[in-house]
Motif scaffolding. Sequence first.
Motif, PDB file in Angstrom:
ATOM      1  N   ASP A 113       0.827  -1.203   0.000  1.00  0.00           N
ATOM      2  CA  ASP A 113       0.000   0.000   0.000  1.00  0.00           C
ATOM      3  C   ASP A 113       0.860   1.251   0.000  1.00  0.00           C
ATOM      4  O   ASP A 113       0.501   2.260  -0.595  1.00  0.00           O
ATOM      5  CB  ASP A 113      -0.931   0.009   1.218  1.00  0.00           C
ATOM      6  N   LYS A 114       1.995   1.172   0.701  1.00  0.00           N
ATOM      7  CA  LYS A 114       2.966   2.261   0.752  1.00  0.00           C
ATOM      8  C   LYS A 114       4.344   1.645   0.866  1.00  0.00           C
ATOM      9  O   LYS A 114       4.491   0.549   1.415  1.00  0.00           O
ATOM     10  CB  LYS A 114       2.755   3.135   1.993  1.00  0.00           C
ATOM     11  N   TRP A 115       5.348   2.352   0.384  1.00  0.00           N
ATOM     12  CA  TRP A 115       6.719   1.932   0.602  1.00  0.00           C
ATOM     13  C   TRP A 115       7.596   3.180   0.587  1.00  0.00           C
ATOM     14  O   TRP A 115       7.175   4.234   0.109  1.00  0.00           O
ATOM     15  CB  TRP A 115       7.192   0.902  -0.431  1.00  0.00           C
ATOM     16  N   GLY A 116       8.774   3.062   1.131  1.00  0.00           N
ATOM     17  CA  GLY A 116       9.665   4.208   1.138  1.00  0.00           C
ATOM     18  C   GLY A 116      11.025   3.861   1.699  1.00  0.00           C
ATOM     19  O   GLY A 116      11.324   2.707   1.994  1.00  0.00           O
ATOM     20  N   VAL A 117      11.827   4.910   1.823  1.00  0.00           N
ATOM     21  CA  VAL A 117      13.194   4.782   2.308  1.00  0.00           C
ATOM     22  C   VAL A 117      13.390   5.796   3.427  1.00  0.00           C
ATOM     23  O   VAL A 117      13.021   6.965   3.269  1.00  0.00           O
ATOM     24  CB  VAL A 117      14.217   5.043   1.181  1.00  0.00           C
ATOM     25  N   GLY A 118      13.950   5.361   4.528  1.00  0.00           N
ATOM     26  CA  GLY A 118      14.265   6.251   5.637  1.00  0.00           C
ATOM     27  C   GLY A 118      15.751   6.213   5.940  1.00  0.00           C
ATOM     28  O   GLY A 118      16.464   5.307   5.529  1.00  0.00           O
ATOM     29  N   GLU A 119      16.189   7.199   6.679  1.00  0.00           N
ATOM     30  CA  GLU A 119      17.597   7.284   7.052  1.00  0.00           C
ATOM     31  C   GLU A 119      17.864   6.500   8.321  1.00  0.00           C
ATOM     32  O   GLU A 119      16.991   6.343   9.162  1.00  0.00           O
ATOM     33  CB  GLU A 119      17.981   8.745   7.289  1.00  0.00           C
ATOM     34  N   ARG A 120      19.061   6.002   8.423  1.00  0.00           N
ATOM     35  CA  ARG A 120      19.600   5.453   9.664  1.00  0.00           C
ATOM     36  C   ARG A 120      21.093   5.669   9.601  1.00  0.00           C
ATOM     37  O   ARG A 120      21.637   5.932   8.526  1.00  0.00           O
ATOM     38  CB  ARG A 120      19.204   3.985   9.862  1.00  0.00           C
ATOM     39  N   ASN A 121      21.744   5.575  10.728  1.00  0.00           N
ATOM     40  CA  ASN A 121      23.165   5.866  10.752  1.00  0.00           C
ATOM     41  C   ASN A 121      23.923   4.651  11.259  1.00  0.00           C
ATOM     42  O   ASN A 121      23.777   4.302  12.425  1.00  0.00           O
ATOM     43  CB  ASN A 121      23.432   7.077  11.648  1.00  0.00           C
ATOM     44  N   PRO A 122      24.686   3.979  10.414  1.00  0.00           N
ATOM     45  CA  PRO A 122      24.879   4.274   8.993  1.00  0.00           C
ATOM     46  C   PRO A 122      23.802   3.609   8.145  1.00  0.00           C
ATOM     47  O   PRO A 122      23.151   2.669   8.583  1.00  0.00           O
ATOM     48  CB  PRO A 122      26.237   3.631   8.700  1.00  0.00           C
ATOM     49  N   GLY A 123      23.628   4.100   6.948  1.00  0.00           N
ATOM     50  CA  GLY A 123      22.787   3.435   5.963  1.00  0.00           C
ATOM     51  C   GLY A 123      21.372   3.939   5.857  1.00  0.00           C
ATOM     52  O   GLY A 123      21.108   5.132   5.947  1.00  0.00           O
ATOM     53  N   LYS A 124      20.457   2.978   5.676  1.00  0.00           N
ATOM     54  CA  LYS A 124      19.061   3.311   5.378  1.00  0.00           C
ATOM     55  C   LYS A 124      18.156   2.181   5.821  1.00  0.00           C
ATOM     56  O   LYS A 124      18.619   1.077   6.138  1.00  0.00           O
ATOM     57  CB  LYS A 124      18.896   3.538   3.883  1.00  0.00           C
ATOM     58  N   VAL A 125      16.861   2.474   5.816  1.00  0.00           N
ATOM     59  CA  VAL A 125      15.841   1.453   6.034  1.00  0.00           C
ATOM     60  C   VAL A 125      14.851   1.575   4.884  1.00  0.00           C
ATOM     61  O   VAL A 125      14.397   2.665   4.554  1.00  0.00           O
ATOM     62  CB  VAL A 125      15.157   1.602   7.413  1.00  0.00           C
ATOM     63  N   VAL A 126      14.573   0.466   4.236  1.00  0.00           N
ATOM     64  CA  VAL A 126      13.586   0.422   3.158  1.00  0.00           C
ATOM     65  C   VAL A 126      12.400  -0.352   3.713  1.00  0.00           C
ATOM     66  O   VAL A 126      12.570  -1.428   4.286  1.00  0.00           O
ATOM     67  CB  VAL A 126      14.152  -0.259   1.897  1.00  0.00           C
ATOM     68  N   TRP A 127      11.204   0.213   3.555  1.00  0.00           N
ATOM     69  CA  TRP A 127      10.033  -0.347   4.197  1.00  0.00           C
ATOM     70  C   TRP A 127       8.867  -0.468   3.222  1.00  0.00           C
ATOM     71  O   TRP A 127       8.817   0.221   2.206  1.00  0.00           O
ATOM     72  CB  TRP A 127       9.634   0.479   5.417  1.00  0.00           C
ATOM     73  N   ALA A 128       7.943  -1.340   3.607  1.00  0.00           N
ATOM     74  CA  ALA A 128       6.691  -1.521   2.859  1.00  0.00           C
ATOM     75  C   ALA A 128       5.585  -1.769   3.883  1.00  0.00           C
ATOM     76  O   ALA A 128       5.807  -2.464   4.874  1.00  0.00           O
ATOM     77  CB  ALA A 128       6.789  -2.705   1.898  1.00  0.00           C
ATOM     78  N   GLU A 129       4.410  -1.185   3.630  1.00  0.00           N
ATOM     79  CA  GLU A 129       3.275  -1.351   4.528  1.00  0.00           C
ATOM     80  C   GLU A 129       2.078  -1.939   3.799  1.00  0.00           C
ATOM     81  O   GLU A 129       1.846  -1.618   2.628  1.00  0.00           O
ATOM     82  CB  GLU A 129       2.865  -0.011   5.155  1.00  0.00           C
TER      83      GLU A 129
END
Length: 132
Positions: A113-129
Amino acid sequence: MNEANELPYQRDQFYVRDRRSIPRARRSASWALTHWGLADWDRADDALLCVSELATNALLHGVPPGRGFLLRVRYDRDVLRVEVHDSGTGVPRIPDDPDEGGRGLFLVAALADKWGVGERNPGKVVWAEFAV
């Protein structure tokens, strides 16, 4: 999962940089869905496919040698959220031309339904809902 068996439920599992981690991550997410009473949910297979795609992308593009990724599956009332945390640089995107690659994100975008990319240190988080 929390101790009191109350929502939200959450399962975190860390995986090493190894292609065998993909089916392991999918099995872990499947176990969580079953344990939370979502095994017969009509979108369970879609969510599990997104786990595979996001984990594969992390291994191919986001996990430097010697590192791994974290899979987080969270269920809170009416939303199932799948997250893959990695320590790599760059921001995943769906390319304009599917022949360039990125077919996994096409699938995630189509199924979630939704997905996106968020920041984290180091790197990122890619998510889907997914609405449950």
